[in-house]
Design an enzyme around this catalytic site. Structure first.
Site, PDB file in Angstrom:
ATOM      1  N   ASN A 148       0.810  -1.224   0.000  1.00  0.00           N
ATOM      2  CA  ASN A 148       0.000   0.000   0.000  1.00  0.00           C
ATOM      3  C   ASN A 148       0.840   1.270   0.000  1.00  0.00           C
ATOM      4  O   ASN A 148       0.317   2.372   0.177  1.00  0.00           O
ATOM      5  CB  ASN A 148      -0.944   0.008   1.206  1.00  0.00           C
ATOM      6  CG  ASN A 148      -0.198   0.049   2.536  1.00  0.00           C
ATOM      7  OD1 ASN A 148       1.020  -0.108   2.587  1.00  0.00           O
ATOM      8  ND2 ASN A 148      -0.926   0.247   3.615  1.00  0.00           N
ATOM      9  N   PHE A 173       2.955   4.461  -1.405  1.00  0.00           N
ATOM     10  CA  PHE A 173       2.706   5.335  -2.555  1.00  0.00           C
ATOM     11  C   PHE A 173       3.346   6.689  -2.301  1.00  0.00           C
ATOM     12  O   PHE A 173       3.729   7.022  -1.169  1.00  0.00           O
ATOM     13  CB  PHE A 173       1.198   5.521  -2.789  1.00  0.00           C
ATOM     14  CG  PHE A 173       0.500   6.223  -1.647  1.00  0.00           C
ATOM     15  CD1 PHE A 173       0.424   7.610  -1.587  1.00  0.00           C
ATOM     16  CD2 PHE A 173      -0.067   5.500  -0.603  1.00  0.00           C
ATOM     17  CE1 PHE A 173      -0.205   8.262  -0.534  1.00  0.00           C
ATOM     18  CE2 PHE A 173      -0.699   6.142   0.462  1.00  0.00           C
ATOM     19  CZ  PHE A 173      -0.762   7.529   0.489  1.00  0.00           C
ATOM     20  N   HIS A 182      -4.428   5.074  10.783  1.00  0.00           N
ATOM     21  CA  HIS A 182      -3.371   5.514   9.861  1.00  0.00           C
ATOM     22  C   HIS A 182      -3.852   5.573   8.423  1.00  0.00           C
ATOM     23  O   HIS A 182      -3.084   5.875   7.507  1.00  0.00           O
ATOM     24  CB  HIS A 182      -2.142   4.614   9.970  1.00  0.00           C
ATOM     25  CG  HIS A 182      -2.242   3.303   9.250  1.00  0.00           C
ATOM     26  ND1 HIS A 182      -3.315   2.441   9.377  1.00  0.00           N
ATOM     27  CD2 HIS A 182      -1.374   2.686   8.386  1.00  0.00           C
ATOM     28  CE1 HIS A 182      -3.104   1.373   8.632  1.00  0.00           C
ATOM     29  NE2 HIS A 182      -1.946   1.495   8.028  1.00  0.00           N
ATOM     30  N   ALA A 198      -7.530   4.387   5.656  1.00  0.00           N
ATOM     31  CA  ALA A 198      -8.898   3.876   5.533  1.00  0.00           C
ATOM     32  C   ALA A 198      -9.034   2.449   6.044  1.00  0.00           C
ATOM     33  O   ALA A 198     -10.075   2.064   6.569  1.00  0.00           O
ATOM     34  CB  ALA A 198      -9.344   3.953   4.070  1.00  0.00           C
TER      35      ALA A 198
END
Length: 373
Positions: free
Chosen positions: A131, A133, A289, A291
């Site tokens: 995850n 980015f 931290h 969704a």
């Protein structure tokens, strides 16, 4: 904190509303972790979801011993928010994407400072998978304009959010620990614990440094300047005194609420929120931290393959663009695979844990060009 729920054990709490969606497996993992020796209390945040044996989106407070396996393999993973000199009226998405190119290849030694430690060598300047980015964002809604004026921010200006960790360094530290000690905790006074804490600090330092490298690398491609507003880790271990008890606070996907302003990002097709935290012992000084995942990675492509192509997933409902040429990863990281960020924020607002400063909208997200790192 009216929406703090106690589960079967008195030392297990959830920060949720009646509409917060939580997977049973995540709650089970939280309850199991609470039964570890010397575990004083655990808190599941509204982005709680199952992890590899231990839940993500949670904080754990223990006494006398700590558990490196709870921190996991990405020690120091966190988020840095940078103010940039980029403005929307001068740049198109096509131009931003073309100038950026690929940042999948690690920086060469000659491109790094001469005085960095030898252990700063794990794919420097790269984001990593999962995850992680880096994302250009635009101010969308402003709730506390006086604070943004202090930071000299306006709606035309783009911000850069970098989410990454210690790369392979954290994995190496975890594998070494598990091979020697399994998933048993370490007595805090032991030489083994001191050795782990030294490695842990090195990983924290490297993760912070690597986020800086990523940001400066991207800004350099765009031939612009920037300044780091804050950098906060959400995977870490730290000594704490809570309710008069000296112990160890483990954060696994949990943002500290006692280190100043933080950003809570949604999925790549959702908003992010800049917030002012309020420290609370009842939440173990922690916030969500992000969704939080809704679907396991292995099921994402099967669920979405008939509805979206990879090209379609690279364009979001908010008009932003996602650079991700890994066809498996783009399905795993699709917005549908995550909870809506609005529900996570509602739970923290109702719990009195945060005050909103601004809502940010994604503009351009970089994950990978698909090349080898």
């Amino acid at each position: 904190m009216g929406n703090t729920l106690h589960l079967a054990a008195p030392n297990v709490q959830l920060i949720v509303t009646k509409n917060t969606w939580l997977e049973d497996k995540a709650i089970q993992q939280l309850e199991t972790t609470a039964k570890l020796p010397d575990m004083v209390r655990v808190v599941g945040l509204p982005d709680l979801h199952p992890g590899r044996g231990y839940p993500v989106g949670a904080a754990f407070f223990s006494q006398s011993r700590f558990y490196p396996a709870l921190i996991g393999n990405d020690i120091g993973c966190g988020m840095a928010l940078w103010r940039t000199d980029l403005t929307l009226n001068k740049w198109s998405l096509d131009k931003l994407e073309k100038r950026l190119g690929s940042i999948d290849t690690p920086l060469k030694p000659e491109d790094l400072p001469d005085d960095i430690p030898e252990y700063f060598c794990h794919s420097p300047g790269t984001i990593g998978g999962g995850n992680h980015f880096a994302e250009l964002q635009q101010l969308d809604e402003v709730y506390q304009p006086e604070l943004l004026d202090e930071w000299q921010l306006n709606k035309q200006q783009l911000l850069l959010l970098v989410h990454s960790g210690s790369r392979g360094m954290g994995q190496m530290i975890l594998e070494q620990h598990v091979s020697e000690h399994g998933h048993h905790g370490l007595m805090a006074s032991s030489p083994q614990a001191q050795s782990y804490l030294q490695q842990h600090q090195q990983a924290l330092d490297y993760a912070f440094f690597n986020r800086q490298l990523i940001a400066e690398r991207m800004l350099g491609r765009w031939r612009t300047n920037g300044e780091c507003l804050f950098d906060i880790s959400h995977n870490l271990l730290a000594p704490y005194t809570i309710n008069g008890v000296d112990g160890w606070l483990h954060r696994k996907g949990a943002t500290p609420s006692d280190q100043g302003f933080v950003i809570i990002p949604g999925s790549r097709g959702d908003y992010s929120y800049l917030v002012q935290p309020f420290s609370s012992e009842r939440s173990l000084f922690s916030l969500a931290h992000g969704a939080g995942r809704k679907w396991m990675r292995g099921e994402c492509k099967e669920r979405l393959n008939g509805r979206y192509s990879p090209v379609q997933l690279s364009r979001t409902a908010l008009g932003s663009r996602v650079i991700c040429l890994d066809n498996q990863l783009i399905y795993q990281e699709a917005p549908e695979a995550y909870k809506p960020i609005s529900g996570v924020m509602d739970a923290m607002l109702q719990a009195g844990l945060v005050k909103l400063i601004a809502r940010l909208k994604p503009v351009l997200t970089y994950k990978t060009r698909g090349g080898n790192e």
